[in-house]
Structure formats: structure tokens, C-alpha cells
Scaffold this motif. Sequence first.
Motif, PDB file in Angstrom:
ATOM      1  N   LYS A 101      -5.492   9.845  -7.068  1.00 41.99           N
ATOM      2  CA  LYS A 101      -4.312  10.676  -6.782  1.00 41.99           C
ATOM      3  C   LYS A 101      -4.302  11.087  -5.311  1.00 41.99           C
ATOM      4  O   LYS A 101      -3.265  11.019  -4.645  1.00 41.99           O
ATOM      5  CB  LYS A 101      -4.313  11.914  -7.678  1.00 41.99           C
ATOM      6  CG  LYS A 101      -3.128  12.799  -7.463  1.00 41.99           C
ATOM      7  CD  LYS A 101      -3.157  14.000  -8.391  1.00 41.99           C
ATOM      8  CE  LYS A 101      -1.967  14.899  -8.099  1.00 41.99           C
ATOM      9  NZ  LYS A 101      -2.005  16.134  -8.874  1.00 41.99           N
TER      10      LYS A 101
ATOM     11  N   THR B 112      -3.474   7.964  -3.112  1.00 38.21           N
ATOM     12  CA  THR B 112      -2.067   7.543  -3.206  1.00 38.21           C
ATOM     13  C   THR B 112      -1.138   8.551  -2.526  1.00 38.21           C
ATOM     14  O   THR B 112      -0.155   8.157  -1.899  1.00 38.21           O
ATOM     15  CB  THR B 112      -1.633   7.316  -4.666  1.00 38.21           C
ATOM     16  OG1 THR B 112      -1.865   8.495  -5.433  1.00 38.21           O
ATOM     17  CG2 THR B 112      -2.375   6.138  -5.275  1.00 38.21           C
ATOM     18  N   GLU B 113      -1.458   9.832  -2.628  1.00 37.61           N
ATOM     19  CA  GLU B 113      -0.632  10.841  -1.947  1.00 37.61           C
ATOM     20  C   GLU B 113      -0.710  10.673  -0.431  1.00 37.61           C
ATOM     21  O   GLU B 113       0.298  10.778   0.264  1.00 37.61           O
ATOM     22  CB  GLU B 113      -1.064  12.248  -2.349  1.00 37.61           C
ATOM     23  CG  GLU B 113      -0.630  12.622  -3.752  1.00 37.61           C
ATOM     24  CD  GLU B 113      -1.169  13.970  -4.213  1.00 37.61           C
ATOM     25  OE1 GLU B 113      -1.944  14.625  -3.472  1.00 37.61           O
ATOM     26  OE2 GLU B 113      -0.828  14.371  -5.345  1.00 37.61           O
ATOM     27  N   LYS B 114      -1.911  10.409   0.083  1.00 40.89           N
ATOM     28  CA  LYS B 114      -2.073  10.204   1.529  1.00 40.89           C
ATOM     29  C   LYS B 114      -1.334   8.949   1.991  1.00 40.89           C
ATOM     30  O   LYS B 114      -0.693   8.955   3.053  1.00 40.89           O
ATOM     31  CB  LYS B 114      -3.561  10.098   1.901  1.00 40.89           C
ATOM     32  CG  LYS B 114      -4.327  11.368   1.716  1.00 40.89           C
ATOM     33  CD  LYS B 114      -3.869  12.419   2.701  1.00 40.89           C
ATOM     34  CE  LYS B 114      -4.680  13.683   2.554  1.00 40.89           C
ATOM     35  NZ  LYS B 114      -4.222  14.748   3.435  1.00 40.89           N
ATOM     36  N   LEU B 115      -1.407   7.878   1.207  1.00 37.32           N
ATOM     37  CA  LEU B 115      -0.703   6.649   1.574  1.00 37.32           C
ATOM     38  C   LEU B 115       0.810   6.859   1.549  1.00 37.32           C
ATOM     39  O   LEU B 115       1.523   6.388   2.443  1.00 37.32           O
ATOM     40  CB  LEU B 115      -1.110   5.503   0.652  1.00 37.32           C
ATOM     41  CG  LEU B 115      -2.537   4.976   0.833  1.00 37.32           C
ATOM     42  CD1 LEU B 115      -2.875   3.988  -0.287  1.00 37.32           C
ATOM     43  CD2 LEU B 115      -2.711   4.334   2.192  1.00 37.32           C
ATOM     44  N   LYS B 116       1.310   7.562   0.528  1.00 39.74           N
ATOM     45  CA  LYS B 116       2.750   7.858   0.460  1.00 39.74           C
ATOM     46  C   LYS B 116       3.180   8.669   1.675  1.00 39.74           C
ATOM     47  O   LYS B 116       4.211   8.388   2.292  1.00 39.74           O
ATOM     48  CB  LYS B 116       3.070   8.635  -0.818  1.00 39.74           C
ATOM     49  CG  LYS B 116       3.092   7.808  -2.063  1.00 39.74           C
ATOM     50  CD  LYS B 116       3.389   8.682  -3.269  1.00 39.74           C
ATOM     51  CE  LYS B 116       3.138   7.941  -4.558  1.00 39.74           C
ATOM     52  NZ  LYS B 116       3.273   8.809  -5.744  1.00 39.74           N
ATOM     53  N   HIS B 117       2.400   9.682   1.989  1.00 42.53           N
ATOM     54  CA  HIS B 117       2.723  10.565   3.116  1.00 42.53           C
ATOM     55  C   HIS B 117       2.742   9.797   4.436  1.00 42.53           C
ATOM     56  O   HIS B 117       3.554  10.092   5.320  1.00 42.53           O
ATOM     57  CB  HIS B 117       1.721  11.729   3.180  1.00 42.53           C
ATOM     58  CG  HIS B 117       2.000  12.692   4.274  1.00 42.53           C
ATOM     59  ND1 HIS B 117       3.084  13.545   4.255  1.00 42.53           N
ATOM     60  CD2 HIS B 117       1.344  12.936   5.438  1.00 42.53           C
ATOM     61  CE1 HIS B 117       3.086  14.274   5.355  1.00 42.53           C
ATOM     62  NE2 HIS B 117       2.031  13.931   6.084  1.00 42.53           N
ATOM     63  N   SER B 118       1.871   8.825   4.572  1.00 38.63           N
ATOM     64  CA  SER B 118       1.811   8.048   5.816  1.00 38.63           C
ATOM     65  C   SER B 118       2.838   6.920   5.849  1.00 38.63           C
ATOM     66  O   SER B 118       2.966   6.231   6.854  1.00 38.63           O
ATOM     67  CB  SER B 118       0.411   7.482   6.033  1.00 38.63           C
ATOM     68  OG  SER B 118       0.131   6.496   5.059  1.00 38.63           O
ATOM     69  N   GLY B 119       3.536   6.714   4.736  1.00 40.57           N
ATOM     70  CA  GLY B 119       4.569   5.684   4.686  1.00 40.57           C
ATOM     71  C   GLY B 119       4.046   4.286   4.441  1.00 40.57           C
ATOM     72  O   GLY B 119       4.782   3.312   4.590  1.00 40.57           O
ATOM     73  N   LYS B 120       2.797   4.166   4.052  1.00 39.43           N
ATOM     74  CA  LYS B 120       2.224   2.841   3.800  1.00 39.43           C
ATOM     75  C   LYS B 120       2.640   2.323   2.424  1.00 39.43           C
ATOM     76  O   LYS B 120       2.773   3.083   1.478  1.00 39.43           O
ATOM     77  CB  LYS B 120       0.707   2.894   3.880  1.00 39.43           C
ATOM     78  CG  LYS B 120       0.225   3.195   5.272  1.00 39.43           C
ATOM     79  CD  LYS B 120      -1.191   2.743   5.426  1.00 39.43           C
ATOM     80  CE  LYS B 120      -1.605   3.024   6.847  1.00 39.43           C
ATOM     81  NZ  LYS B 120      -2.306   1.958   7.449  1.00 39.43           N
ATOM     82  N   LYS B 121       2.806   1.018   2.346  1.00 40.38           N
ATOM     83  CA  LYS B 121       3.106   0.384   1.068  1.00 40.38           C
ATOM     84  C   LYS B 121       1.792   0.083   0.366  1.00 40.38           C
ATOM     85  O   LYS B 121       0.827  -0.359   0.993  1.00 40.38           O
ATOM     86  CB  LYS B 121       3.887  -0.909   1.279  1.00 40.38           C
ATOM     87  CG  LYS B 121       5.270  -0.684   1.833  1.00 40.38           C
ATOM     88  CD  LYS B 121       5.988  -1.996   2.005  1.00 40.38           C
ATOM     89  CE  LYS B 121       7.371  -1.747   2.596  1.00 40.38           C
ATOM     90  NZ  LYS B 121       8.131  -2.970   2.753  1.00 40.38           N
TER      91      LYS B 121
ATOM     92  N   GLU C 210      -0.038  -0.785  -3.845  1.00 41.70           N
ATOM     93  CA  GLU C 210       0.104  -1.027  -5.279  1.00 41.70           C
ATOM     94  C   GLU C 210      -1.229  -0.683  -5.936  1.00 41.70           C
ATOM     95  O   GLU C 210      -2.291  -0.948  -5.375  1.00 41.70           O
ATOM     96  CB  GLU C 210       0.476  -2.472  -5.559  1.00 41.70           C
ATOM     97  CG  GLU C 210       0.731  -2.707  -7.037  1.00 41.70           C
ATOM     98  CD  GLU C 210       1.584  -3.936  -7.296  1.00 41.70           C
ATOM     99  OE1 GLU C 210       1.591  -4.375  -8.450  1.00 41.70           O
ATOM    100  OE2 GLU C 210       2.216  -4.441  -6.355  1.00 41.70           O
TER     101      GLU C 210
END
Length: 72
Positions: free
Chosen positions: A21, A24-33, A35
Motif C-alpha cells: 500500500k 503504490t501510494e508513493k508511485l501514484k503520487h509521483s505519477g509513475k505507471k 501494475e
Amino acid sequence: MDLIVFANPNSDSSHGAAVLKHVTEKLKHSGKKFEVLDLYKENFDPVLRYDRTDPNVAKYQTLMKNANRYIF
């Protein structure tokens, strides 16, 4: 695209789930794609069998081939 490979039978309340969790939150925040490939949800069988092939192998190979980075 980043591919996160997750394998934990207790995917809701384990330490591994908390780490997933957070990542994934850090990746979403950074705008990275990215899966997430959850091997338990996929019912992945890690045993090599010569008499049959997992029908999802091609899907896993494509995910790994298209990923720029793997996160375990």
C-alpha cells in the motif's frame, strides 16, 4: 511501467500488504505507471510441471518484458 510482484496469502492485513500500500501510494503520487501482480490472487502455482503449462505464463512473460523496473 513498474511491475510490483506481490505474494502474500494474507494480502489484506499483513506487513507485506502495508508495504505494498505504501509503495503504490508513493508511485501514484509521483505519477509513475505501475501494475501489481498478486500471485496469490492469480492462484499462481510455483511448482514446475512437465505435464502441463500454466495458461497465465504468457501474460506473466509479457508483463515482465514490458516492465522498466521490478519491485518485489
